[in-house]
Design a protein around this motif. Structure first.
Motif, PDB file in Angstrom:
ATOM      1  N   LEU A 475       0.836  -1.201   0.000  1.00  0.00           N
ATOM      2  CA  LEU A 475       0.000   0.000   0.000  1.00  0.00           C
ATOM      3  C   LEU A 475       0.873   1.255   0.000  1.00  0.00           C
ATOM      4  O   LEU A 475       0.614   2.220  -0.726  1.00  0.00           O
ATOM      5  N   ARG A 476       1.933   1.240   0.783  1.00  0.00           N
ATOM      6  CA  ARG A 476       2.838   2.390   0.841  1.00  0.00           C
ATOM      7  C   ARG A 476       3.593   2.569  -0.476  1.00  0.00           C
ATOM      8  O   ARG A 476       3.809   3.696  -0.934  1.00  0.00           O
ATOM      9  N   LEU A 477       3.988   1.483  -1.090  1.00  0.00           N
ATOM     10  CA  LEU A 477       4.656   1.585  -2.394  1.00  0.00           C
ATOM     11  C   LEU A 477       3.702   2.117  -3.449  1.00  0.00           C
ATOM     12  O   LEU A 477       4.113   2.881  -4.340  1.00  0.00           O
ATOM     13  N   ALA A 478       2.423   1.740  -3.358  1.00  0.00           N
ATOM     14  CA  ALA A 478       1.426   2.267  -4.298  1.00  0.00           C
ATOM     15  C   ALA A 478       1.279   3.775  -4.124  1.00  0.00           C
ATOM     16  O   ALA A 478       1.113   4.518  -5.105  1.00  0.00           O
ATOM     17  N   ASP A 479       1.342   4.254  -2.869  1.00  0.00           N
ATOM     18  CA  ASP A 479       1.334   5.692  -2.617  1.00  0.00           C
ATOM     19  C   ASP A 479       2.479   6.381  -3.364  1.00  0.00           C
ATOM     20  O   ASP A 479       2.294   7.410  -4.013  1.00  0.00           O
ATOM     21  N   LEU A 480       3.675   5.809  -3.256  1.00  0.00           N
ATOM     22  CA  LEU A 480       4.844   6.414  -3.891  1.00  0.00           C
ATOM     23  C   LEU A 480       4.712   6.418  -5.412  1.00  0.00           C
ATOM     24  O   LEU A 480       5.101   7.381  -6.080  1.00  0.00           O
ATOM     25  N   ARG A 481       4.186   5.337  -5.963  1.00  0.00           N
ATOM     26  CA  ARG A 481       4.026   5.277  -7.431  1.00  0.00           C
ATOM     27  C   ARG A 481       3.068   6.367  -7.917  1.00  0.00           C
ATOM     28  O   ARG A 481       3.260   6.947  -8.988  1.00  0.00           O
ATOM     29  N   ARG A 482       2.019   6.659  -7.124  1.00  0.00           N
ATOM     30  CA  ARG A 482       1.084   7.716  -7.505  1.00  0.00           C
ATOM     31  C   ARG A 482       1.773   9.084  -7.471  1.00  0.00           C
ATOM     32  O   ARG A 482       1.568   9.922  -8.349  1.00  0.00           O
ATOM     33  N   ILE A 483       2.572   9.313  -6.429  1.00  0.00           N
ATOM     34  CA  ILE A 483       3.303  10.576  -6.335  1.00  0.00           C
ATOM     35  C   ILE A 483       4.246  10.746  -7.521  1.00  0.00           C
ATOM     36  O   ILE A 483       4.344  11.813  -8.114  1.00  0.00           O
ATOM     37  N   ILE A 484       4.946   9.676  -7.887  1.00  0.00           N
ATOM     38  CA  ILE A 484       5.866   9.724  -9.018  1.00  0.00           C
ATOM     39  C   ILE A 484       5.108  10.011 -10.307  1.00  0.00           C
ATOM     40  O   ILE A 484       5.540  10.820 -11.138  1.00  0.00           O
TER      41      ILE A 484
END
Length: 640
Positions: A475-484
C-alpha cells in the motif's frame, strides 16, 4: 459583465492594475484564469506570473483553462520563491539548498532551545512564523502574546538565531526562509532586475496575503508590470499567519492606477446554498425562502455518533457515484485533520479512492519521508536531516546512526558525505541494508535523467519496505508510485519543492490508475476549490468554532472559515454533526450544533438519525411470560 469590464480583462496596458472583488462563486477566479490564458497567448508566457494561496489550487486553475502547456511561472509564494532562488540565490550566497517541512522545522527549533527552556516547540514555531509573515518586531509580538512575561523575547531571539545558523550549516531552508531570502534578493544588485522579470502578475485570494507576501508582490511589480488581484474581504481565513488587522485589498483599491471590477451574480451554488452560506456570515440577513423549495434546501443530518455519521456519508457518496456523479465531483470537508479518521477508515474498507489535503501533511507519513530523504541527499549532500532519515532506515538503532553521521563528517567544512558513505567500511549486522543504500545512491549519482533517479529510489524502497512496514508495504509503495506519476514531468528541484511545500496528505485505494478520487480536505485547504456535492462533517461547537477560539476576532475568523466551506458546493450541500462525540464517555454529555448554524437551522432540511424508527411495530413479548417469573428471578439467588 459589461463590455467595459470585458475590455479591461483583456487589456495589456502596464499602467492599469485590476482588482476583482465579489462574494464566493461570482466568478472572480474564473475571470483571473481567463485573463491568464489571454495574456499567455497575447505575449510571452514566460513573462506572466500566476500566484495563489496553494500550489494545487493554482494548478487546478490552469488546468481548467487548458493552459498547462504555456504556463511557466505559477504556484504558491513559497514554490515561486524556490524557483527564483534556484536562479538567483548564488548572488546572496545560497548556492544549493533543500526545503524542510513544518514538523522538521519544529524539531530543529526544539533542539535549539537551551537547557531549562520550557517553551513548547509548537508555540515557538508559531511565534517564529508569525513574526516573519507579519514583519512585526519580535519584542512587540512577544509583548502582545505574552503580557505576563512568561516568554522572554531575548530568549526567543537567541533560539531563532541558533536555529537559523543550524539551517545554514545544513544547507536547508524552511517555508518562511524562502520568502525572507526572496526579499533579501532585492537588497542585492541582482535584485534590481527582478521587477523587470514579468509583464503581468496575477494573484488569487489576495485577502489572505500576509504583509510579507504583499511586500514581495509589490516589489516584483516594476514600472512596466501590471497587477491583477482577485479577492473577497469576507474570506480572510489566514489571519493567524500574520495578516490580522491588515487590509491589502483596501490599500490596493485606493491606488490611482487600480480599476475595480465587482462580480455580483453567483454562478456556482444553487440559490439555497448561497442563501444559507450568506446567512451564516451575517445572521441578520433575511433569507427569502420562497426562492427555493424544501427539496432544494441543504441538508442537516444529526447523527448519534461518529460511526453512524461515517456510514451515512459513505452511503451517500456511493449512491451518488452509482447515479453517475463521479468521485472527483464530491468532497468531504472538516475543520481539523483528526475529524476525518472514522470516515477514512470506512473509505479504505470499502475501497473508495480518495485524495486527502490539509491537516497533518503527507510528509508526516513515514514512508514518503523515507523516499524523499534519498532525493534530498542527491540534491544536497549536506542535508543532515535527510542523511539521518536515510541511515535510520538501514541501521539498527540511533547510536549507530549518530556514529555513522560522525564518520561522514556531517556539518564539517570540506566534508564530502556522499563519497564518504559510498566508501564506508563494514558496520556490522546492517551491512546488507547499508550496501543496498550505497548501491541506490551510487545509481542515483550516475543517472542523468531525474526519471531514473526516481526509479532507483523507488527500487530501494521496494527492497526495504517489506521489513520496515511489514503489514502494508505494498500500500505504501502504491502511494509512492502515484506521487511519481503525478510529478514525474517536473525537474528534480521542482519535484522536491512541490511535494514538500504543497503535497497531498494521503492517497486512499491501492489502484494507482484511479483517475477519479473523492476529495477529503480541511476547510482551510478547500479555499479556492469547488465541487458539485459537498459533505461538511462534525459541524458542532468545539469543532467549528474551534474550542480554542475565544476572542471576538478569533470567532469572526471561524465564522468566515465555515462560510468558505459551505460556499464550496455547487449543487448539493450536506452538513452533519454527532451528538455523542468520540472520546466522550459521559452518556449525559452531548454536542450542540455549531453556534454559527443554529440561527439558520430553519433553512435546512433537517434529518434526525438519533431517534428510533417508530414506524416499525415493536415486538410485544409480555404474553410469553407468566406473572410469577419476575418474582422467581428475584428470589432465585436467595433460595435456601
Amino acid at each position: 459583465m459589461s463590455r467595459q469590464n470585458k475590455s479591461l480583462l483583456q487589456t495589456t496596458d502596464p499602467n492599469i492594475s485590476l482588482l476583482l472583488t465579489g462574494s464566493p462563486g461570482t466568478g472572480k477566479t474564473t475571470a483571473l484564469e481567463e485573463r491568464f490564458l489571454f495574456l499567455s497567448h497575447a505575449g510571452d508566457p514566460s513573462r506572466v506570473l500566476y500566484l495563489g494561496l496553494s500550489h494545487h489550487a493554482v494548478e487546478a486553475s490552469i488546468a481548467r483553462v487548458a493552459a498547462s502547456s504555456v504556463a511557466q511561472w505559477h504556484g504558491s509564494f513559497c514554490f515561486v520563491a524556490a524557483k527564483l532562488l534556484r536562479l538567483y540565490g548564488s548572488a546572496i550566497g545560497l548556492d544549493s539548498f533543500t526545503i524542510i517541512d513544518v514538523p522538521e522545522a519544529k524539531e530543529l527549533l526544539s533542539q535549539a532551545r537551551p537547557s531549562g527552556c520550557k517553551i513548547p516547540k509548537d508555540l515557538l514555531y508559531e511565534l517564529y512564523s508569525f513574526c516573519l509573515y507579519s514583519q512585526k518586531p519580535l519584542a512587540d509580538v512577544v509583548a502582545e502574546t505574552f503580557p505576563d512575561e512568561t516568554v522572554s523575547h531575548k530568549q526567543a531571539a537567541t533560539i531563532f538565531s541558533s536555529y537559523a545558523m543550524t539551517k545554514r550549516e545544513m544547507g536547508i531552508v524552511d517555508n518562511e526562509d524562502l520568502l525572507i531570502l526572496w526579499l533579501a534578493l532585492f537588497d542585492n544588485p541582482v535584485g534590481q532586475a527582478l521587477p523587470y522579470l514579468f509583464d503581468h502578475i496575477l494573484l488569487d485570494e489576495y485577502q489572505n496575503c500576509t504583509p510579507l507576501e504583499n511586500m514581495l508582490v509589490h516589489k516584483m511589480c516594476g514600472p512596466a508590470t501590471s497587477l491583477t488581484a482577485a479577492g473577497d474581504v469576507t474570506q480572510n481565513i489566514y489571519q493567524f499567519k500574520g495578516n490580522y488587522g491588515s487590509n491589502p485589498i483596501k490599500n490596493f483599491a485606493a491606488k490611482p492606477s487600480t480599476r475595480r471590477i465587482v462580480f455580483e451574480t453567483n454562478h456556482r451554488s444553487t440559490p439555497a446554498i448561497e442563501a444559507v452560506a450568506e446567512a451564516v456570515l451575517d445572521p441578520d440577513i433575511v433569507v427569502n425562502q420562497t426562492i427555493f423549495s424544501v427539496r432544494d434546501r441543504p441538508k442537516l443530518v444529526i447523527c448519534q455518533d461518529e460511526q453512524q455519521q461515517s456510514k451515512l456519508v459513505l452511503k451517500s457518496i456511493i449512491q451518488l457515484a452509482n447515479n453517475g456523479v463521479s468521485l472527483d465531483k464530491q468532497a468531504v470537508l472538516y475543520r481539523s485533520g483528526h475529524l476525518i479518521d472514522g470516515l477514512e477508515t470506512e473509505l479504505i474498507r470499502q475501497n473508495v479512492a480518495f485524495i486527502k489535503h490539509g491537516g497533518i501533511r503527507y510528509l508526516e507519513l513515514s514512508h514518503f519521508k523515507d523516499f524523499l530523504a534519498l532525493l534530498r541527499i542527491v540534491a544536497n549532500q549536506f542535508d543532515q536531516l535527510a542523511w539521518r532519515r536515510a541511515l535510520s532506515i538501514v541501521l539498527d538503532d540511533d547510536e549507530q546512526v549518530e556514529e555513522t553521521c560522525k564518520r561522514l563528517r556531517l556539518g564539517k567544512k570540506l566534508a564530502q558525505p556522499t563519497k564518504s558513505f559510498l566508501n564506508l567500511p563494514s558496520i556490522g549486522s546492517s551491512d546488507a541494508m547499508v550496501n543496498a543504500l550505497q548501491k541506490s545512491l551510487l545509481a542515483c549519482e550516475k543517472s542523468r535523467l531525474f526519471a531514473d533517479v526516481l526509479d532507483h529510489a523507488l527500487q530501494f524502497c521496494a527492497l526495504v519496505f517489506p521489513t520496515r512496514y511489514a503489514n502494508d508495504a505494498q500500500l505504501r509503495l502504491a502511494d509512492l508510485r502515484r506521487i511519481i506519476a503525478d510529478g514525474a514531468a517536473l525537474p528534480q528541484d521542482d519535484f522536491i519543492a512541490r511535494f514538500t511545500l504543497d503535497a497531498p496528505m494521503r492517497f486512499g485505494n491501492c489502484d494507482r490508475n484511479a483517475s477519479q478520487r473523492l476529495t477529503l480536505s480541511t476547510l482551510h485547504s478547500a479555499k479556492g476549490q469547488q465541487w458539485d456535492y459537498v459533505h461538511s462533517i462534525h459541524c458542532c461547537d468545539r469543532n467549528i468554532p474551534h474550542r480554542l477560539s475565544i476572542s471576538a476576532h478569533q470567532l469572526d475568523q471561524e465564522r468566515q472559515l465555515l462560510h468558505v466551506g459551505l460556499s464550496r458546493a455547487r449543487k448539493q450541500l450536506t452538513v452533519s454533526y454527532v451528538v455523542q462525540p468520540a472520546g466522550v464517555h459521559n452518556p449525559y454529555e452531548y454536542s450542540e450544533l455549531s453556534r454559527f448554524l443554529s440561527p439558520v437551522k430553519k433553512h435546512f432540511k433537517v434529518i434526525d438519525k438519533t431517534t428510533p424508527d417508530v414506524t416499525k411495530t415493536p415486538i410485544d413479548l409480555r404474553d410469553q411470560f407468566t406473572d410469577h417469573e419476575a418474582q422467581k428471578a428475584l428470589l432465585n439467588m436467595w433460595d435456601i
